[in-house]
Design a protein around this motif. Structure first.
Motif, PDB file in Angstrom:
ATOM      1  N   GLU A  48       0.842  -1.194   0.000  1.00  0.00           N
ATOM      2  CA  GLU A  48       0.000   0.000   0.000  1.00  0.00           C
ATOM      3  C   GLU A  48       0.876   1.242   0.000  1.00  0.00           C
ATOM      4  N   ILE A  49       0.417   2.274  -0.703  1.00  0.00           N
ATOM      5  CA  ILE A  49       1.191   3.510  -0.831  1.00  0.00           C
ATOM      6  C   ILE A  49       1.523   4.104   0.545  1.00  0.00           C
ATOM      7  N   GLU A  50       0.634   3.891   1.514  1.00  0.00           N
ATOM      8  CA  GLU A  50       0.853   4.413   2.863  1.00  0.00           C
ATOM      9  C   GLU A  50       2.067   3.764   3.541  1.00  0.00           C
ATOM     10  N   ASP A  51       2.449   2.582   3.079  1.00  0.00           N
ATOM     11  CA  ASP A  51       3.597   1.878   3.647  1.00  0.00           C
ATOM     12  C   ASP A  51       4.912   2.263   2.970  1.00  0.00           C
ATOM     13  N   MET A  52       4.818   3.067   1.917  1.00  0.00           N
ATOM     14  CA  MET A  52       6.019   3.518   1.212  1.00  0.00           C
ATOM     15  C   MET A  52       6.455   4.864   1.766  1.00  0.00           C
ATOM     16  N   GLU A  53       7.706   5.237   1.507  1.00  0.00           N
ATOM     17  CA  GLU A  53       8.227   6.529   1.962  1.00  0.00           C
ATOM     18  C   GLU A  53       8.484   7.430   0.770  1.00  0.00           C
ATOM     19  N   TRP A  54       8.192   8.751   0.941  1.00  0.00           N
ATOM     20  CA  TRP A  54       8.525   9.718  -0.103  1.00  0.00           C
ATOM     21  C   TRP A  54      10.010  10.046   0.021  1.00  0.00           C
ATOM     22  N   ASN A  55      10.737   9.935  -1.080  1.00  0.00           N
ATOM     23  CA  ASN A  55      12.173  10.198  -1.094  1.00  0.00           C
ATOM     24  C   ASN A  55      12.427  11.445  -1.932  1.00  0.00           C
ATOM     25  N   GLU A  56      12.836  12.540  -1.272  1.00  0.00           N
ATOM     26  CA  GLU A  56      13.082  13.807  -1.961  1.00  0.00           C
ATOM     27  C   GLU A  56      14.184  13.676  -3.007  1.00  0.00           C
ATOM     28  N   GLU A  57      15.231  12.932  -2.682  1.00  0.00           N
ATOM     29  CA  GLU A  57      16.365  12.787  -3.600  1.00  0.00           C
ATOM     30  C   GLU A  57      15.934  12.157  -4.927  1.00  0.00           C
ATOM     31  N   PHE A  58      15.134  11.105  -4.858  1.00  0.00           N
ATOM     32  CA  PHE A  58      14.672  10.414  -6.057  1.00  0.00           C
ATOM     33  C   PHE A  58      13.387  11.018  -6.615  1.00  0.00           C
ATOM     34  N   GLN A  59      12.724  11.881  -5.833  1.00  0.00           N
ATOM     35  CA  GLN A  59      11.408  12.413  -6.197  1.00  0.00           C
ATOM     36  C   GLN A  59      10.465  11.253  -6.529  1.00  0.00           C
ATOM     37  N   ALA A  60      10.462  10.260  -5.621  1.00  0.00           N
ATOM     38  CA  ALA A  60       9.666   9.050  -5.833  1.00  0.00           C
ATOM     39  C   ALA A  60       9.306   8.424  -4.496  1.00  0.00           C
ATOM     40  N   TYR A  61       8.241   7.630  -4.514  1.00  0.00           N
ATOM     41  CA  TYR A  61       7.915   6.797  -3.354  1.00  0.00           C
ATOM     42  C   TYR A  61       8.833   5.591  -3.419  1.00  0.00           C
ATOM     43  N   THR A  62       9.348   5.178  -2.269  1.00  0.00           N
ATOM     44  CA  THR A  62      10.284   4.059  -2.230  1.00  0.00           C
ATOM     45  C   THR A  62       9.856   3.031  -1.187  1.00  0.00           C
ATOM     46  N   TYR A  63      10.365   1.816  -1.386  1.00  0.00           N
ATOM     47  CA  TYR A  63      10.097   0.718  -0.466  1.00  0.00           C
ATOM     48  C   TYR A  63      11.308  -0.211  -0.533  1.00  0.00           C
ATOM     49  N   PRO A  64      11.773  -0.714   0.612  1.00  0.00           N
ATOM     50  CA  PRO A  64      12.978  -1.552   0.608  1.00  0.00           C
ATOM     51  C   PRO A  64      12.822  -2.821  -0.221  1.00  0.00           C
ATOM     52  N   CYS A  65      13.838  -3.094  -1.021  1.00  0.00           N
ATOM     53  CA  CYS A  65      13.895  -4.324  -1.819  1.00  0.00           C
ATOM     54  C   CYS A  65      14.794  -5.319  -1.089  1.00  0.00           C
ATOM     55  N   PRO A  66      14.514  -6.614  -1.176  1.00  0.00           N
ATOM     56  CA  PRO A  66      15.359  -7.613  -0.513  1.00  0.00           C
ATOM     57  C   PRO A  66      16.824  -7.564  -0.972  1.00  0.00           C
ATOM     58  N   CYS A  67      17.098  -7.021  -2.160  1.00  0.00           N
ATOM     59  CA  CYS A  67      18.477  -6.964  -2.657  1.00  0.00           C
ATOM     60  C   CYS A  67      19.285  -5.871  -1.973  1.00  0.00           C
ATOM     61  N   GLY A  68      18.602  -5.005  -1.213  1.00  0.00           N
ATOM     62  CA  GLY A  68      19.293  -3.917  -0.519  1.00  0.00           C
ATOM     63  C   GLY A  68      19.043  -2.547  -1.129  1.00  0.00           C
ATOM     64  N   ASP A  69      18.505  -2.504  -2.334  1.00  0.00           N
ATOM     65  CA  ASP A  69      18.176  -1.236  -2.982  1.00  0.00           C
ATOM     66  C   ASP A  69      16.728  -0.867  -2.637  1.00  0.00           C
ATOM     67  N   LEU A  70      16.123   0.025  -3.418  1.00  0.00           N
ATOM     68  CA  LEU A  70      14.757   0.480  -3.152  1.00  0.00           C
ATOM     69  C   LEU A  70      13.882   0.347  -4.396  1.00  0.00           C
ATOM     70  N   PHE A  71      12.670  -0.182  -4.208  1.00  0.00           N
ATOM     71  CA  PHE A  71      11.667  -0.097  -5.253  1.00  0.00           C
ATOM     72  C   PHE A  71      11.312   1.383  -5.364  1.00  0.00           C
ATOM     73  N   GLN A  72      11.021   1.864  -6.586  1.00  0.00           N
ATOM     74  CA  GLN A  72      10.719   3.279  -6.780  1.00  0.00           C
ATOM     75  C   GLN A  72       9.550   3.460  -7.740  1.00  0.00           C
ATOM     76  N   ILE A  73       8.701   4.463  -7.426  1.00  0.00           N
ATOM     77  CA  ILE A  73       7.628   4.869  -8.337  1.00  0.00           C
ATOM     78  C   ILE A  73       7.382   6.360  -8.119  1.00  0.00           C
ATOM     79  N   THR A  74       7.281   7.126  -9.198  1.00  0.00           N
ATOM     80  CA  THR A  74       7.112   8.578  -9.098  1.00  0.00           C
ATOM     81  C   THR A  74       5.627   8.952  -9.019  1.00  0.00           C
ATOM     82  N   LYS A  75       5.373  10.194  -8.598  1.00  0.00           N
ATOM     83  CA  LYS A  75       3.998  10.696  -8.567  1.00  0.00           C
ATOM     84  C   LYS A  75       3.427  10.737  -9.979  1.00  0.00           C
ATOM     85  N   GLU A  76       4.266  11.098 -10.953  1.00  0.00           N
ATOM     86  CA  GLU A  76       3.802  11.139 -12.340  1.00  0.00           C
ATOM     87  C   GLU A  76       3.379   9.748 -12.807  1.00  0.00           C
TER      88      GLU A  76
END
Length: 85
Positions: A7-35
């Motif tokens: 759920e979008i509420e469980d994601m964090e807004w990341n100013e640097e990426f200008q995207a919502y992010t969520y931790p990936c098991p690989c250590g990076d972040l899933f990303q999706i923008t507002k656009e």
């Protein structure tokens, strides 16, 4: 197949990426923008691996407010009367 549904509420807004992010098991972040969300996209991808998640959100939360502000910015300025002496 999606790694997870988040759920979008469980994601964090990341100013640097200008995207919502969520931790990936690989250590990076899933990303999706507002656009992306405004366009109806629901897949957030990890840039470091092949995993992706399905983002659960209400598209109306992303269409309404920002589109209204953009439209206001596109309206021409109202002309003011000028007094000529």
């Amino acid at each position: 197949m999606s790694y997870d549904d988040v759920e979008i509420e469980d994601m964090e807004w990341n100013e640097e990426f200008q995207a919502y992010t969520y931790p990936c098991p690989c250590g990076d972040l899933f990303q999706i923008t507002k656009e992306d969300l405004r366009l109806g996209e629901e897949i957030a991808r990890c840039p470091s691996c092949s995993l992706y998640i399905t983002v659960i959100y209400n598209i109306e939360d992303f269409i309404g407010s920002d589109d209204k502000s953009k439209k206001k910015n596109l309206e021409p300025a109202k002309q003011q009367p000028v007094a000529v002496a």
